[in-house]
Enzyme design. Structure first.
Site, PDB file in Angstrom:
ATOM      1  N   ASP A 189       0.203   5.466   0.510  1.00 60.89           N
ATOM      2  CA  ASP A 189      -0.859   6.367   0.967  1.00 60.89           C
ATOM      3  C   ASP A 189      -0.512   7.841   0.834  1.00 60.89           C
ATOM      4  OD1 ASP A 189      -2.384   4.190   1.913  1.00 60.89           O
ATOM      5  OD2 ASP A 189      -1.400   4.239   3.863  1.00 60.89           O
ATOM      6  N   GLU A 232      -2.651  10.635   2.707  1.00 57.53           N
ATOM      7  CA  GLU A 232      -3.775  10.867   3.617  1.00 57.53           C
ATOM      8  C   GLU A 232      -3.675  12.295   4.148  1.00 57.53           C
ATOM      9  OE1 GLU A 232      -4.840   6.483   5.403  1.00 57.53           O
ATOM     10  OE2 GLU A 232      -3.293   7.640   6.438  1.00 57.53           O
ATOM     11  N   GLU A 260       0.846  -1.200   0.000  1.00 55.06           N
ATOM     12  CA  GLU A 260       0.000   0.000   0.000  1.00 55.06           C
ATOM     13  C   GLU A 260       0.879   1.246   0.000  1.00 55.06           C
ATOM     14  OE1 GLU A 260      -3.422   2.034   2.913  1.00 55.06           O
ATOM     15  OE2 GLU A 260      -3.022  -0.128   2.996  1.00 55.06           O
ATOM     16  N   GLY A 274      -3.511  14.189  17.207  1.00 57.53           N
ATOM     17  CA  GLY A 274      -3.467  12.917  17.914  1.00 57.53           C
ATOM     18  C   GLY A 274      -4.790  12.478  18.484  1.00 57.53           C
ATOM     19  N   THR A 310       1.886  10.397   4.878  1.00 52.47           N
ATOM     20  CA  THR A 310       2.201   9.371   3.884  1.00 52.47           C
ATOM     21  C   THR A 310       2.700   8.122   4.595  1.00 52.47           C
ATOM     22  OG1 THR A 310       4.542   9.980   3.541  1.00 52.47           O
ATOM     23  CG2 THR A 310       2.883  11.202   2.282  1.00 52.47           C
ATOM     24  N   ARG A 354       5.831   3.239   8.185  1.00 53.58           N
ATOM     25  CA  ARG A 354       6.873   4.051   7.542  1.00 53.58           C
ATOM     26  C   ARG A 354       6.323   5.459   7.286  1.00 53.58           C
ATOM     27  NH1 ARG A 354       7.369  -1.021   4.490  1.00 53.58           N
ATOM     28  NH2 ARG A 354       9.294  -2.088   5.126  1.00 53.58           N
TER      29      ARG A 354
END
Length: 300
Positions: A109, A111, A107, A205, A125, A135
């Site tokens: 990403d 986002e 995958e 968060g 990412t 990662r």
């Protein structure tokens, strides 16, 4: 002064460039989300406009929405224009990604983590290979992504994965299988676009929750391109590749890596706009960074 023959050559070249530009524009306009994607979740929150050339995905208290490409691909460059949710967007995630599915999935990403009005979006990412992710790299964008469309791109070939914004490289993940780091080379992917509620972690968060009084939250997508990509037809079938993909060609996307100027540009992005890099998080990795972080230039 230009000679007559040279003037005619320049004029002919100008006409040729103009025709190519118009052809490219016509091809872009002719793309349709109806043709390329299915709405696989929150269908009622996917609104197709301009004969399917633009789609708006919305999030409300009931559901978000997700598009999935009809084709699967094994390597390619995927470009998508996105205009993010304007105003209050805390708790929301607007995304563009490629994914294989399955427990040992691959995958990549983009986002976009929503935020309270007036504060910048955070681009999150992540890259998964053989089911392993974590990662993460995050960036503050150097423009207002809600004011207009911007082009977000994923280049995936056997040598590396490169993420771009408006043609500017922001991240590269190189193939380091020789050093024991899994790299996606075997599983075909779908392309996805979605908007969803992630108030548990998306904004500060999870401290700032989704304000449903501001719903619906609407993100717009247009001009999906996958002309430089290999469409997967199944094991044993012939894979159809578009664009200049022959490894022997100097302009092949299949062999594309970052040149010197692209490395300089990427480092400019990292120095000025990177907000988080897992390869620099010593609290998370007190006993040593992942392998790809310690290989020379492997982390950038």
């Amino acid at each position: 002064m230009l000679s007559g023959s040279l003037r005619r050559l320049v004029a002919a070249l100008a006409v040729a460039v103009s025709v190519l530009a118009m052809s490219a524009a016509a091809a872009a306009v002719g793309r349709s989300f109806h043709r390329d994607f299915n709405a696989v979740w929150g269908k009622r929150n996917a609104r197709f406009l301009e004969q399917g050339r633009v789609v708006e995905l919305s999030l409300d208290e009931r559901t978000g929405s997700r598009l999935e490409s009809k084709d699967r691909y094994l390597f390619g460059r995927f470009d998508l224009d996105i205009r993010l949710v304007a105003g209050e967007s805390a708790g929301t995630i607007t995304s563009f990604y490629i994914c294989t599915g399955g427990a040992r999935h691959d995958e990549v990403d983009f986002e976009f983590l929503g935020n309270v009005s007036g504060e910048p979006y955070l681009l999150h990412t992540n890259i998964f290979s053989d089911g392993k992710g974590e990662r993460e790299q995050q960036f503050v964008l150097w423009f207002d992504p809600t004011a207009d469309f911007h082009t977000y791109s994923i280049l995936w070939n056997p040598l590396n994965i490169i993420l771009y914004i408006d043609g500017t490289p922001i991240r590269v993940f190189r193939n380091n299988e020789a050093n024991g780091v899994p790299f996606p080379t075997r599983q075909p992917v779908h392309v996805f676009a979605s908007i969803w509620n992630a108030e548990e972690w998306a904004t500060q968060g999870g401290r700032v929750k989704t304000n449903w009084s501001e719903a619906p939250f609407v993100a717009a997508y247009r001009w999906f391109h996958a002309s430089s990509a290999c469409v997967w037809r199944g094991k044993g079938a012939t894979t159809r590749c578009g664009g200049d993909h022959l490894p022997s060609s100097a302009s092949s996307w299949m062999g594309q890596t970052l040149d010197w100027w692209s490395w300089m540009t990427l480092n400019w992005v990292r120095m000025n706009y990177m907000a988080y890099d897992y390869c620099e998080d010593r609290k998370r990795y007190p006993h040593g960074f992942p392998t790809e972080c310690i290989i020379p230039i492997g982390r950038i």
